[in-house]
Design an enzyme around this catalytic site. Structure first.
Site, PDB file in Angstrom:
ATOM      1  NE  ARG A 119     -12.906  28.998   2.714  1.00  7.14           N
ATOM      2  CZ  ARG A 119     -14.277  28.595   3.093  1.00  7.14           C
ATOM      3  NH1 ARG A 119     -14.594  27.531   3.331  1.00  7.14           N
ATOM      4  NH2 ARG A 119     -15.187  29.540   2.984  1.00  7.14           N
ATOM      5  CG  ASP A 127     -13.282  30.320  -1.018  1.00  8.27           C
ATOM      6  OD1 ASP A 127     -13.694  29.246  -1.526  1.00  8.27           O
ATOM      7  OD2 ASP A 127     -13.366  30.623  -0.079  1.00  8.27           O
ATOM      8  CB  SER A 130     -16.375  32.061  -0.570  1.00  9.42           C
ATOM      9  OG  SER A 130     -15.600  31.484   0.493  1.00  9.42           O
ATOM     10  CE1 TYR A 224     -16.710  25.595   5.709  1.00 17.79           C
ATOM     11  CE2 TYR A 224     -14.219  25.126   5.834  1.00 17.79           C
ATOM     12  CZ  TYR A 224     -15.657  25.367   5.378  1.00 17.79           C
ATOM     13  OH  TYR A 224     -15.551  25.394   3.619  1.00 17.79           O
TER      14      TYR A 224
END
Length: 365
Positions: A119, A127, A130, A224
Site C-alpha cells: 500500500r 491497487d 482499493s 489498516y
C-alpha cells in the site's frame, strides 16, 4: 508472448480482467491479446468490441497464454490452458484459502497475488483492492437504501416533514469513505467510526460526524487498523451500542489482513435497533463485523435485516471491470517490455507467491 483472460467461472462473478480499452495498451507492449469467447459479456463488453481493438477471440482450450490475467483464483480447467512456465495474475483469495498455490505450483507455473501489493504511493495505480472496495462501499449504501422502508433525504411535503435517515458507517477506509460519501449524496445524516484517529479529517471532509473513543488507538501496517486492547474494545462497544440503536442503516467495512474480521456489532446491538432497520456487512466473507451475518444471505432478526454482502463490486461489473483492468494494465507495464516478461521490479517481487512452480509465500502468523 500471449496475454489472455478467460471467462470467470465463479457463480457470482461478472467482472473480466481485460476490457476493450486496455487491449491497445497491452498490445503496445509487443504481445498478442487473447480472450475466451464471451469473457466480457456479463460486464457488458461484446466479443466485437474486443475484436475492434485488435484482440483475438477463441475457445478456452485454445487460449494458451504466457500471462493469464484473472479476477479471482482460476479453476483447474483454466490453469490447464496456461503454457508451461507461464504466470497467473489475479486476486488469489489468500486471506481465506491458499489452495490455489498448490494448484499453480504442481503445473510448474508462477502466480502473482494482487492482494499482496504494497500500500504505497507508487503502487496506488495498480491497487485493485482499493478500486474494488470503493465500488463496494458505494453499492453497500444502495443495497441498504433499497431495503429500508423510508427515504434517505429530508423531504418537506404537504403532508408534513419526512426526516432524513440516520446512517452509521463502521470503518473509514476506502469502502467506508465511499459509503459515507454516497449516503451523504442521498441526503442522509451520517456518523462514522474508525479506530484510526487519522481518519477523522477525511470523515468530516465528507460532511459526516466522526465518533471517537477516548483512548489512544493504533494504526497497523499499510494503513489498516491494528488489533486493539480489551479496554479499548469495551469502550468501543459502549459507544457503538448507543449509536447502532439510533441508526436506520449501518454499513460495516472493518477488516484486518489475514485475520478474521473484528466483531463490531453484537446480537444484542442488533436487537436494540428499530424494526425496519438494515445492516450491511461488507466483511461477511472474512467472518463478519456483525453477529449473525452470513455471506451472500439476508438474515432477519426482530425486524432488522442483516445483509451479508459478498462480492458487491461484481454487482457493478462494467465499472468494476474497467477499474480492475486498468489497475492490471499498469502492473503489466512494469512486467513486460518488448514482448518479454521481467519480474525484477520490487512491486512485482512483493506479490510473486509462486515462482517457476515453487511456492514462496506462507500465511502470516
Amino acid at each position: 508472448m500471449r496475454i489472455a483472460a478467460a471467462r470467470e467461472r465463479k457463480h457470482d462473478e461478472r467482472r473480466v480482467a481485460i476490457v476493450p480499452d486496455t487491449v491497445g495498451r497491452l498490445s503496445r507492449l509487443g504481445v498478442e491479446v487473447v480472450l475466451e469467447h464471451g469473457a466480457g459479456a456479463a460486464a457488458g463488453f461484446s466479443d466485437a468490441a474486443y475484436a475492434e481493438q485488435g484482440a483475438t477471440l477463441t475457445d478456452l482450450a485454445a487460449l494458451a497464454p504466457d500471462l493469464l490475467l484473472a479476477i479471482g483464483p482460476p479453476p483447474g480447467e483454466v490453469l490447464d490452458t496456461v503454457r508451461p512456465g507461464g504466470l497467473v495474475v489475479g486476486l488469489l483469495g489468500l486471506a481465506t484459502d491458499d489452495a490455489i498455490l498448490e494448484a499453480v505450483a504442481k503445473r510448474g507455473l508462477g502466480a502473482i497475488a494482487l492482494e499482496l501489493l504494497p500500500r504505497t504511493s507508487r503502487a496506488q495505480s495498480m491497487d485493485v483492492l482499493s478500486s474494488q472496495a470503493s465500488l463496494a462501499g458505494y453499492k453497500a449504501v444502495l443495497v441498504g437504501a433499497n431495503l429500508l422502508g423510508r427515504i434517505m433525504p429530508l423531504q418537506m411535503t404537504a403532508a408534513g416533514t419526512l426526516t432524513p435517515a440516520q446512517v452509521l458507517v463502521l470503518g473509514a477506509g476506502v469502502a467506508g469513505l465511499q459509503a459515507i460519501a454516497t449516503a451523504r449524496r442521498l441526503g442522509a445524516r451520517v456518523e462514522a467510526f474508525d479506530v484510526r484517529r487519522a481518519a477523522r479529517e477525511e470523515v468530516e471532509s465528507l460532511g459526516a460526524r466522526f465518533l471517537e473513543v477516548p483512548l489512544d488507538a493504533a494504526e497497523g501496517e499499510g494503513g489498516y487498523a491494528a488489533a486493539q486492547s480489551e479496554e479499548y474494545l469495551e469502550r468501543q462497544r459502549a459507544l457503538l451500542a448507543e449509536r447502532v440503536a439510533e441508526a436506520d442503516l449501518v454499513v460495516t467495512t472493518a477488516q484486518i489482513p489475514f485475520r478474521q474480521a473484528p466483531r463490531l456489532v453484537s446480537g444484542a446491538m442488533v436487537e436494540a435497533m428499530r424494526p425496519g432497520a438494515v445492516v450491511v456487512d461488507l466483511a461477511a466473507d472474512t467472518g463478519g463485523n456483525v453477529e449473525g451475518s452470513r455471506p451472500g444471505e439476508i438474515v432477519e432478526t426482530n425486524g432488522v435485516r442483516i445483509v451479508g454482502a459478498s462480492n458487491l463490486a461484481a454487482e457493478l461489473p462494467t465499472h468494476a471491470s474497467q477499474t480492475f483492468a486498468r489497475n492490471l494494465a499498469n502492473l503489466v507495464e512494469l512486467m513486460v517490455t518488448d514482448g518479454e516478461l521481467h519480474l525484477d521490479d520490487e512491486l512485482v517481487r512483493a506479490t510473486l507467491v509462486v515462482d517457476g512452480g515453487e511456492i514462496r509465500w506462507s500465511r502470516p502468523a
